[in-house]
Design a protein around this motif. Structure first.
Motif, mmCIF file in Angstrom:
data_model
loop_
_atom_site.group_PDB
_atom_site.id
_atom_site.type_symbol
_atom_site.label_atom_id
_atom_site.label_comp_id
_atom_site.label_asym_id
_atom_site.label_seq_id
_atom_site.Cartn_x
_atom_site.Cartn_y
_atom_site.Cartn_z
ATOM 1 N N GLN A 7 0.821 -1.210 0.000
ATOM 2 C CA GLN A 7 0.000 0.000 0.000
ATOM 3 C C GLN A 7 0.862 1.269 0.000
ATOM 4 N N SER A 8 2.118 1.113 0.370
ATOM 5 C CA SER A 8 3.046 2.246 0.347
ATOM 6 C C SER A 8 3.956 2.228 -0.865
ATOM 7 N N ALA A 9 3.826 1.200 -1.685
ATOM 8 C CA ALA A 9 4.796 0.965 -2.759
ATOM 9 C C ALA A 9 4.454 1.715 -4.039
ATOM 10 N N VAL A 10 5.484 1.971 -4.833
ATOM 11 C CA VAL A 10 5.346 2.460 -6.201
ATOM 12 C C VAL A 10 6.034 1.442 -7.100
ATOM 13 N N VAL A 11 5.340 1.032 -8.161
ATOM 14 C CA VAL A 11 5.818 -0.044 -9.032
ATOM 15 C C VAL A 11 6.327 0.539 -10.349
ATOM 16 N N TYR A 12 7.411 -0.040 -10.848
ATOM 17 C CA TYR A 12 7.962 0.345 -12.144
ATOM 18 C C TYR A 12 7.884 -0.855 -13.068
ATOM 19 N N LEU A 43 15.291 6.838 -8.905
ATOM 20 C CA LEU A 43 13.910 7.280 -9.101
ATOM 21 C C LEU A 43 13.107 7.108 -7.816
ATOM 22 N N GLY A 44 13.383 6.036 -7.082
ATOM 23 C CA GLY A 44 12.732 5.831 -5.789
ATOM 24 C C GLY A 44 11.677 4.756 -5.748
ATOM 25 N N VAL A 45 11.536 3.983 -6.833
ATOM 26 C CA VAL A 45 10.476 2.976 -6.871
ATOM 27 C C VAL A 45 10.788 1.824 -5.921
ATOM 28 N N ASP A 46 9.746 1.098 -5.546
ATOM 29 C CA ASP A 46 9.864 0.016 -4.574
ATOM 30 C C ASP A 46 9.814 -1.370 -5.197
ATOM 31 N N VAL A 47 9.111 -1.484 -6.319
ATOM 32 C CA VAL A 47 8.845 -2.786 -6.933
ATOM 33 C C VAL A 47 9.098 -2.689 -8.431
ATOM 34 N N ILE A 48 9.722 -3.726 -8.998
ATOM 35 C CA ILE A 48 9.870 -3.840 -10.448
ATOM 36 C C ILE A 48 8.956 -4.961 -10.919
ATOM 37 N N TRP A 49 8.134 -4.653 -11.899
ATOM 38 C CA TRP A 49 7.287 -5.683 -12.520
ATOM 39 C C TRP A 49 7.850 -5.975 -13.904
ATOM 40 N N LEU A 50 8.184 -7.246 -14.141
ATOM 41 C CA LEU A 50 8.700 -7.682 -15.425
ATOM 42 C C LEU A 50 7.586 -8.277 -16.273
ATOM 43 N N LEU A 474 7.028 11.974 -1.761
ATOM 44 C CA LEU A 474 5.879 12.470 -0.998
ATOM 45 C C LEU A 474 4.965 11.318 -0.571
ATOM 46 N N ARG A 475 4.743 10.354 -1.457
ATOM 47 C CA ARG A 475 3.912 9.194 -1.103
ATOM 48 C C ARG A 475 4.542 8.422 0.047
ATOM 49 N N HIS A 476 5.828 8.192 -0.022
ATOM 50 C CA HIS A 476 6.504 7.442 1.042
ATOM 51 C C HIS A 476 6.406 8.148 2.391
ATOM 52 N N ILE A 481 -1.490 10.877 1.659
ATOM 53 C CA ILE A 481 -1.468 10.500 0.244
ATOM 54 C C ILE A 481 -1.742 9.012 0.096
ATOM 55 N N LYS A 482 -1.205 8.218 0.989
ATOM 56 C CA LYS A 482 -1.400 6.767 0.889
ATOM 57 C C LYS A 482 -2.822 6.348 1.235
#
Length: 555
Positions: A7-12, A43-50, A474-476, A481-482
């Motif tokens: 819920q706090s993550a940003v995915v790339y 960039l600051g992302v938390d998760v990579i989706w392949l 800011l989201r983190h 925001i979350k």
């Protein structure tokens, strides 16, 4: 309520074929991704989706899997994957795999056996039906044009493929199929991957008896008719109970045609199925008025329609489920071209405006490779410039066979909406092949890479990249925001998208001008509000300049 890490993550999202080539064969690969982890960490992302990296004949760019436990050699080896996974974790990020289990490749060993006879061990792994009056079993249409059935003489039956003929649908009614899928999931989760994006997962439970689609069937009406079958909850609950609940993972199900009410059933905060869904309401806006042509059109999306779509999901899932937030992906055109303005005069501000509008909502944001530097549609003008099976098929169907549109018109539609817009190689530098490869790129580069690239973005503190970096930060840092609730403002305003978020006594005000005009809107934004982020250097209060977007925090 206990909050989950996702819920706090940003995915790339990475489309491996187009991200970074390490061995100069012109195709992006796993070592190439590993070499760019520092960039993603910055960039600051938390998760990579392949997107899919499994062994595949690539009829549909990897979404036709021939071996779920093997890496496609063009991307590297399992050793390369293990190195990428370890390096991703070492950079403080997680890795999400793309799981495609509505269908396999026709080259998968299960299908190779299944098509031989009606009495072999794999006979019921797929959906087979007898001919009806010498024709297909029903009127379903494939998402990639043509009937959704192909005849196999050896069995004397048709098999179902909701997508290409090389992508036969699995029979989830067969418990052995479900167990095979669960074992595949365990294989990757035991390796240490952090979850799955599940391709068209709401199509796995077909309607009982496979009846005809009412009315005139099209690709779109077929998928909507098949989606969200009665046993879908049962299948997803079983998957969760037997596999997913035993790991600390993130799951997102791609669900074309699903409503917020459907999503709550599958991803409710108190349910035991998936964490969130990819819904399609906002990316399916502005279809062709001729329903026979479907999504293929070249008119812009109306802001009021966009608000209806996004606001609906924000309000419906609040406190009940969790949203995924995205503008584009490997199946959608570039966001700044589709939803705003990619003209050089406005592109940077427009890209920042779209980012702010979406990232300030409740849900998990997804960034598609290149979005963070404002990459645009490719603006192709000829059929031979396209690679995507869906795009090429639809041109021939609409122009050559059904003659619903002329060639130049169809090419305009494709330039606006084709999936190939998202699949041109990543633009790293202004040098040879945009720094993607020193070889011959598998697909043409977007011609604007000398002006739009990572090197340029990192050197310019006012670039789209640093705006995304700030939004992620800011989201983190900000629970509002979350987790904040959503309040829509002026849904009938066809120029400005504004909304408020509320959480524990704080309020966030988001205002975005979706036009190239200067307009005025008064939301008392400067009355004790702290400006959190803007895409202009100064704040003129109620005045909104072209594509201006700004957020205020009220304590």
């Amino acid at each position: 309520m206990t909050h989950k890490w996702w819920q706090s993550a940003v995915v790339y999202q990475i489309y491996p074929m187009s991200f970074q080539d390490s061995n100069q064969d012109g195709i992006g690969d796993l070592p190439g991704i590993t070499s760019r982890l520092d960039y993603l960490q910055k960039l600051g992302v938390d998760v990579i989706w392949l997107n899919p990296i499994y062994r595949s004949p690539d009829q549909d760019n990897g979404y036709d899997i021939a071996d779920y436990r093997a890496i496609n050699p063009k991307y590297g080896t399992m050793t390369d994957f293990d190195a990428l996974l370890a390096a991703t974790h070492a950079h403080g990020m997680k890795l999400l795999m793309d799981l495609v289990v509505n269908h396999t490749s026709a080259q998968h060993k299960w299908f190779q056996e299944s098509q031989k006879s009606k009495d072999n061990p794999y006979a019921d792994y797929y959906i087979w039906r007898d001919p009806v009056d010498g024709h297909e079993p029903n009127n379903w249409r494939s998402a990639f044009s043509g009937p959704a059935w192909t005849y196999v003489p050896a069995r004397g039956q048709y098999y179902l493929h909701l997508f290409a003929p090389g992508q036969p649908d699995l029979n989830w009614e067969n418990p052995k199929v479900r167990e095979e899928v669960f074992n595949i999931e365990r294989f990757w989760l035991d390796k240490g991957v952090d979850g799955f994006r599940m391709d068209v997962i709401n199509l796995i439970a077909k309607p009982a008896g496979l009846p005809d689609v009412p009315g005139t069937p099209t690709a779109g009406t077929t998928l909507n008719f098949v989606a969200d079958g009665k046993r879908l909850n049962e299948f997803l609950r079983q998957m969760n109970a037997e596999v997913l609940s035993h790991y600390d993972v993130m799951t997102v199900g791609e669900m074309p045609g699903s409503t917020p009410e459907d999503a709550i059933k599958y991803t409710g905060l108190n349910s035991h199925e998936l964490n969130m869904v990819f819904q399609f309401q906002h990316v399916n806006l502005s279809p062709n008025p001729d329903v026979r042509i479907g999504k293929w059109y070249d008119q812009p999306v109306k802001l009021t329609d966009l608000k209806v779509a996004l606001n609906r999901w924000q309000k419906a899932l609040d406190g009940k489920g969790w949203n995924s937030l995205y503008w584009n992906n490997h199946d959608q055109p570039r966001a700044v071209s589709r939803f705003s303005n990619d003209d050089p005069e406005y592109r940077v501000r427009a890209a920042k405006m779209l980012a702010t509008t979406l990232h300030m909502m409740q849900g998990t944001p997804y960034i598609y490779e290149g979005e963070e530097i404002g990459m645009t549609n490719a603006h192709f003008t000829r059929l031979d410039q396209y690679e995507d099976l869906e795009s090429i098929n639809i041109y021939h169907e609409m122009v050559d066979h059904r003659k619903l549109v002329d060639g130049p018109t169809m090419l305009k539609y494709m330039a606006n909406i084709s999936r190939d817009n998202a699949r041109t190689p990543m633009q790293w530098t202004d040098g040879e092949n945009a720094g993607f490869t020193k070889g011959n790129p598998w697909y043409a580069l977007n011609a604007n890479y000398p002006a739009i690239n990572v090197k340029q973005a990192l050197a310019d503190r006012t670039s789209v990249f640093y705006h995304y970096q700030k939004l992620i930060q800011l989201r983190h840092e900000t629970d509002l925001i979350k987790y904040g609730t959503f309040e829509e403002l002026d849904p009938a305003d066809n120029q400005v998208y504004a909304y408020r978020r509320h959480y524990q006594g704080q309020t966030l005000l988001v205002i975005s001008n979706f036009t190239d005009q200067t307009v005025t809107r008064d939301y008392q934004q400067r009355e004790a509000g702290q400006l959190l982020i803007s895409n202009y250097r100064d704040d003129r209060g109620t005045q909104l300049r072209p594509y201006e977007s700004k957020c205020y925090l009220f304590n």
